[in-house]
Design an enzyme around this catalytic site. Structure first.
Site, mmCIF file in Angstrom:
data_model
loop_
_atom_site.group_PDB
_atom_site.id
_atom_site.type_symbol
_atom_site.label_atom_id
_atom_site.label_comp_id
_atom_site.label_asym_id
_atom_site.label_seq_id
_atom_site.Cartn_x
_atom_site.Cartn_y
_atom_site.Cartn_z
ATOM 1 N N HIS A 17 5.613 -0.687 -2.945
ATOM 2 C CA HIS A 17 6.960 -0.471 -2.363
ATOM 3 C C HIS A 17 7.673 -1.604 -1.935
ATOM 4 O O HIS A 17 9.169 -1.524 -2.270
ATOM 5 C CB HIS A 17 6.334 -0.472 -0.819
ATOM 6 C CG HIS A 17 5.001 0.589 -0.540
ATOM 7 N ND1 HIS A 17 3.960 0.760 0.114
ATOM 8 C CD2 HIS A 17 5.613 2.294 -0.903
ATOM 9 C CE1 HIS A 17 3.460 1.202 0.131
ATOM 10 N NE2 HIS A 17 3.959 2.682 -0.175
ATOM 11 N N LYS A 41 -0.710 12.642 10.294
ATOM 12 C CA LYS A 41 -1.426 12.103 9.193
ATOM 13 C C LYS A 41 -2.620 10.966 9.988
ATOM 14 O O LYS A 41 -1.778 9.927 10.655
ATOM 15 C CB LYS A 41 -0.473 11.865 8.016
ATOM 16 C CG LYS A 41 -0.572 12.428 6.767
ATOM 17 C CD LYS A 41 -0.379 11.911 5.776
ATOM 18 C CE LYS A 41 0.162 12.387 4.779
ATOM 19 N NZ LYS A 41 1.066 11.707 3.874
ATOM 20 N N ARG A 90 6.102 6.529 -9.923
ATOM 21 C CA ARG A 90 4.408 6.096 -10.977
ATOM 22 C C ARG A 90 4.542 6.887 -12.049
ATOM 23 O O ARG A 90 4.158 5.925 -12.759
ATOM 24 C CB ARG A 90 3.112 5.986 -10.088
ATOM 25 C CG ARG A 90 3.647 4.753 -8.422
ATOM 26 C CD ARG A 90 2.718 5.026 -7.590
ATOM 27 N NE ARG A 90 2.301 6.296 -7.449
ATOM 28 C CZ ARG A 90 1.924 6.390 -6.327
ATOM 29 N NH1 ARG A 90 1.245 5.770 -5.283
ATOM 30 N NH2 ARG A 90 2.335 7.730 -5.466
ATOM 31 N N SER A 127 -1.706 2.690 -1.380
ATOM 32 C CA SER A 127 -1.962 2.759 0.315
ATOM 33 C C SER A 127 -3.378 3.162 0.404
ATOM 34 O O SER A 127 -4.763 2.324 0.318
ATOM 35 C CB SER A 127 -0.869 2.460 0.789
ATOM 36 O OG SER A 127 0.142 2.097 1.226
#
Ligand code: PNS
Length: 165
Positions: A17, A41, A90, A127
């Site tokens: 990040h 979440k 990514r 994460s």
């Protein structure tokens, strides 16, 4: 002034990040790291904790500030006169969902999404994986800032002590 937002959950912030935020800070005059605080979440860290860790991580970047947001990202952008969203990509697997979100956001308001390729050393980093590895006692010290690692180890220990580990 060219402003951009780097949105995310940041639960917790990783070196990947920070790499994207730093690179965005070179592309734009001002960058707002926007921490999503929607309740949907379950998180390991509270919104306040995630924001505090980002504030510390972004200290080296003079044109970067951190804010929490709830509701739609496009609403936050409109309220802050932001017309660009920066997202790290990514791998191709990220692209499908990110493209869908970029197009949805563009359909809602006048906003462009700028995709920045993740640096190769962080292409596997997420994460969720950092949390999983840390939960089972793995060493993630090379993947997150040192102060985040300390907080992560403490939170995992709390969870284990509380029977939630
Ligand atoms: O780190 P994440 O979990 O990939 O971050 C996702 C985030 C917070 C950027 C995304 O879920 C988001 O923008 N949420 C705000 C709600 C919203 O605007 N939803 C519509 C997306 S098209």
């Amino acid at each position: 002034m060219r402003k951009a937002v780097c949105p995310g959950s940041f639960d917790p912030v990783t070196n990947g990040h920070i790499d994207i935020v730093e690179r965005a800070s070179r592309l734009f005059d001002e960058v707002v790291v926007a921490v999503g605080v929607n309740k949907s979440k379950s998180r390991l860290f509270t919104a306040e904790e995630r924001i505090a860790m980002l504030v510390e991580a972004c200290q080296p970047f003079a044109n970067v500030r951190v804010a929490g947001f709830s509701g739609l990202l496009t609403t936050f952008c409109a309220e802050n006169s932001i017309h660009a969203i920066v997202k790290g990509l990514r791998a191709v697997s990220d692209f499908d969902y990110e493209l869908q979100m970029a197009q949805m956001n563009a359909s809602l308001t006048d906003i462009e999404t700028v995709f920045v390729p993740t640096s190769p050393e962080y292409s596997f980093l997420a994460s969720s994986l950092v949390k999983e590895v840390a939960t089972f006692g793995g060493d993630v010290s090379g993947l997150i800032p040192g102060f985040v690692n300390e907080r992560l180890k403490a939170r995992v220990a709390e969870r284990v002590a509380g029977g939630q580990g």
